[in-house]
Design a protein around this motif. Structure first.
Motif, PDB file in Angstrom:
ATOM      1  N   UNK A 176     -25.389  36.714 -99.368  1.00 61.06           N
ATOM      2  CA  UNK A 176     -24.760  36.546-100.770  1.00 61.06           C
ATOM      3  C   UNK A 176     -25.563  35.305-101.504  1.00 61.06           C
ATOM      4  N   UNK A 177     -25.780  35.330-102.718  1.00 60.34           N
ATOM      5  CA  UNK A 177     -26.379  34.071-103.399  1.00 60.34           C
ATOM      6  C   UNK A 177     -25.466  32.964-103.643  1.00 60.34           C
ATOM      7  N   UNK A 178     -26.213  31.740-103.139  1.00 57.88           N
ATOM      8  CA  UNK A 178     -25.260  30.447-103.369  1.00 57.88           C
ATOM      9  C   UNK A 178     -25.796  29.730-104.540  1.00 57.88           C
ATOM     10  N   UNK A 179     -26.856  29.720-104.962  1.00 59.54           N
ATOM     11  CA  UNK A 179     -27.264  29.041-105.923  1.00 59.54           C
ATOM     12  C   UNK A 179     -28.766  29.286-106.477  1.00 59.54           C
ATOM     13  N   UNK A 180     -28.915  29.195-107.465  1.00 67.73           N
ATOM     14  CA  UNK A 180     -30.579  29.340-108.216  1.00 67.73           C
ATOM     15  C   UNK A 180     -30.912  28.072-109.279  1.00 67.73           C
ATOM     16  N   UNK A 181     -32.358  28.015-109.305  1.00 70.06           N
ATOM     17  CA  UNK A 181     -32.691  26.995-110.351  1.00 70.06           C
ATOM     18  C   UNK A 181     -33.924  27.959-110.875  1.00 70.06           C
ATOM     19  N   UNK A 214     -19.100  30.722-107.243  1.00 73.48           N
ATOM     20  CA  UNK A 214     -17.957  29.930-107.605  1.00 73.48           C
ATOM     21  C   UNK A 214     -17.621  29.355-106.171  1.00 73.48           C
ATOM     22  N   UNK A 215     -17.906  29.923-105.001  1.00 74.49           N
ATOM     23  CA  UNK A 215     -17.461  29.338-103.874  1.00 74.49           C
ATOM     24  C   UNK A 215     -17.943  28.016-103.596  1.00 74.49           C
ATOM     25  N   UNK A 244     -19.387  22.383-107.358  1.00 69.02           N
ATOM     26  CA  UNK A 244     -18.674  21.224-107.148  1.00 69.02           C
ATOM     27  C   UNK A 244     -18.823  20.593-105.734  1.00 69.02           C
ATOM     28  N   UNK A 245     -19.313  21.391-104.903  1.00 66.40           N
ATOM     29  CA  UNK A 245     -19.804  21.088-103.463  1.00 66.40           C
ATOM     30  C   UNK A 245     -21.313  20.985-103.173  1.00 66.40           C
ATOM     31  N   UNK A 246     -21.879  21.807-103.797  1.00 64.94           N
ATOM     32  CA  UNK A 246     -23.429  22.186-103.554  1.00 64.94           C
ATOM     33  C   UNK A 246     -24.253  21.855-104.793  1.00 64.94           C
TER      34      UNK A 246
END
Length: 116
Positions: free
Chosen positions: A46-51, A62-63, A66-68
């Protein structure tokens, strides 16, 4: 060929922090969107974050909002994932991905285990 090498994983207690790094080589780094994905045992990746390539836009699952925090240093060909307030459900193999115009590259992953 393109290489993506992740580092920074390990064992951390719930509530703790880790910083993952992904060093890229043999590509024009700033032209690639970079992402972090994760895969927990028995689950799909699953995708966590991208830039974006220039780092001017980020996107988070969403999960982890605010934390990562995802960031990149184009001078060092490196993308980072700062992970705070870690939870046991964050335990997974974390993969780095580089993508543009149909080109798609993956690292081999770094294991993050959140446990007391």
């Amino acid at each position: 060929q393109v290489q993506l090498v992740e580092s920074g994983g390990g064992l951390v207690q719930p509530g703790g922090s880790l910083r993952l790094s992904c060093a890229a080589s043999r590509l024009i780094f700033s032209t690639y969107a970079m992402s972090w994905y994760r895969q927990a045992p028995g689950k799909e990746r699953e995708l966590v974050a991208s830039i974006t390539g220039l780092g001017d836009s980020t996107n988070y699952a969403d999960f982890v909002k605010g934390r990562f925090t995802i960031s990149r240093d184009n001078a060092k060909n490196t993308v980072y994932l700062q992970m705070n307030s870690l939870k046991p459900e964050d335990t997974a193999l974390y993969y780095c991905n580089a993508a543009k115009y149909g080109f798609n590259y993956w690292g081999k992953g770094t294991l993050v285990t959140v446990s007391s």
